[in-house]
Design a protein around this motif. Structure first.
Motif, PDB file in Angstrom:
ATOM      1  N   LEU A   1       0.841  -1.186   0.000  1.00  0.00           N
ATOM      2  CA  LEU A   1       0.000   0.000   0.000  1.00  0.00           C
ATOM      3  C   LEU A   1       0.887   1.251   0.000  1.00  0.00           C
ATOM      4  CD1 LEU A   1      -2.459  -1.281   2.737  1.00  0.00           C
ATOM      5  CD2 LEU A   1      -2.819  -1.311   0.263  1.00  0.00           C
ATOM      6  N   PRO A   2       0.588   2.228  -0.841  1.00  0.00           N
ATOM      7  CA  PRO A   2       1.452   3.420  -0.922  1.00  0.00           C
ATOM      8  C   PRO A   2       1.359   4.284   0.327  1.00  0.00           C
ATOM      9  CG  PRO A   2      -0.479   3.684  -2.318  1.00  0.00           C
ATOM     10  CD  PRO A   2      -0.507   2.276  -1.824  1.00  0.00           C
ATOM     11  N   ALA A   3       2.475   4.902   0.695  1.00  0.00           N
ATOM     12  CA  ALA A   3       2.531   5.808   1.843  1.00  0.00           C
ATOM     13  C   ALA A   3       2.332   7.247   1.381  1.00  0.00           C
ATOM     14  CB  ALA A   3       3.872   5.672   2.547  1.00  0.00           C
ATOM     15  N   TYR A   4       1.504   7.981   2.101  1.00  0.00           N
ATOM     16  CA  TYR A   4       1.283   9.403   1.825  1.00  0.00           C
ATOM     17  C   TYR A   4       1.909  10.286   2.894  1.00  0.00           C
ATOM     18  CZ  TYR A   4      -1.872   7.404  -1.549  1.00  0.00           C
ATOM     19  OH  TYR A   4      -2.387   6.663  -2.586  1.00  0.00           O
ATOM     20  N   THR A   5       2.059   9.754   4.099  1.00  0.00           N
ATOM     21  CA  THR A   5       2.821  10.386   5.171  1.00  0.00           C
ATOM     22  C   THR A   5       3.546   9.264   5.911  1.00  0.00           C
ATOM     23  OG1 THR A   5       1.205  10.212   6.975  1.00  0.00           O
ATOM     24  CG2 THR A   5       0.914  12.058   5.421  1.00  0.00           C
ATOM     25  N   ASP A   6       4.330   9.645   6.918  1.00  0.00           N
ATOM     26  CA  ASP A   6       5.029   8.612   7.683  1.00  0.00           C
ATOM     27  C   ASP A   6       4.088   7.844   8.609  1.00  0.00           C
ATOM     28  OD1 ASP A   6       4.532  10.587   9.559  1.00  0.00           O
ATOM     29  OD2 ASP A   6       6.640  10.921  10.075  1.00  0.00           O
ATOM     30  N   ARG A   7       2.801   8.227   8.647  1.00  0.00           N
ATOM     31  CA  ARG A   7       1.821   7.541   9.486  1.00  0.00           C
ATOM     32  C   ARG A   7       0.915   6.599   8.681  1.00  0.00           C
ATOM     33  NH1 ARG A   7      -0.548  11.459  14.253  1.00  0.00           N
ATOM     34  NH2 ARG A   7       1.446  12.164  15.078  1.00  0.00           N
TER      35      ARG A   7
END
Length: 257
Positions: free
Chosen positions: A164-170
């Motif tokens: 799944l792609p990351a958009y922030t570090d959370r």
């Protein structure tokens, strides 16, 4: 005998042609500029001749328009007509006033979304642009709306495949972590997005359930961590759940109202 220029040719036969034609329409999701046949071909991974043939078929049926001067394509009147029909058939014209009241009571942006493939699509609410009537398409795994739609899915729906792609570090990028989050969402009855799609944004979402306990819609309240605090969360959650219960009745299918 070769077809003369401008002659409408038959599209490829069968389900593949239908799939390609629908894919061509999806190329216009980003509300960008009109697209040429070569741009459609590149987005679809097709030859220019195939993209042109499919586009001309869609023009003939009203699903695309073609600018006579530039030969570029845009969505046609049939799409607008069907969009208006489904908007009213789903009762979504009734949801706006309820969301407006919820936003005033909570001081947060209120949105209503459905699932479309790997995205949650906002159809009504504060995130819908008044200038275009368009909402947002947001990834399921990184949003509270998406988590709700994944936690109470229809029997034909499945989680998005990893990675799944990351958009922030959370952002949750491990499918196992997402599964655990969805289990927690079902247990407590709501989803949270705490900076997982954009920094400084906190969102609470609840399901609008049907008789089969499927989330036909997801209802979200979006603000900042300073507004959606742990102390204010119970009150805001109660407001959201009350609104969701009202929408569950308002948004019943026509034959169930």
């Amino acid at each position: 005998m070769p077809a003369s220029p401008g002659t409408l040719q038959s599209p490829p036969a069968g389900a593949q042609a239908v799939h390609r034609a629908l894919g061509l329409l999806h190329c216009f999701h980003d509300n960008g500029p009109d697209l040429s046949a070569s741009e459609l071909a590149r987005r679809m991974g097709l030859s220019v001749s195939t993209a042109h043939r499919l586009a001309r078929t869609l023009v003939a049926t009203g699903f695309l328009d073609q600018d006579e001067r530039t030969a570029r394509y845009r969505l046609g009147p049939a799409v607008a007509e069907l969009g208006q029909l489904t908007f009213h058939q789903r009762g979504l014209h009734l949801a706006g006033p309820e969301l407006d009241q919820l936003a005033r009571r909570t001081g947060a942006t209120a949105d209503l979304a459905i699932r479309s493939g790997p995205h949650a699509v906002i159809l009504v609410g504060g995130s819908v642009l008044p200038s275009t009537g368009l909402g947002l398409r947001r990834p399921l795994h990184s949003t509270a709306l998406g988590k709700v739609l994944l936690a109470w899915p229809a029997s034909t729906e499945s989680p998005p495949p990893g990675p799944l792609p990351a958009y922030t570090d959370r952002t949750l990028t491990d499918p196992a972590d997402l599964d655990a989050e969805l289990a927690l969402t079902r247990e407590r009855g709501y989803a949270l997005n705490d900076g997982e799609s954009a920094p400084g944004i906190r969102t609470l979402a609840v399901p609008v359930l049907d008789a089969t306990r499927t989330a036909r819609f997801a209802l979200a309240l979006r603000s900042t961590p300073a507004h959606l605090t742990p102390e204010s969360l119970p009150h805001i959650l109660a407001q959201a759940q009350t609104c969701a219960q009202a929408l569950a009745v308002l948004l019943l299918p026509p034959d169930e109202r």
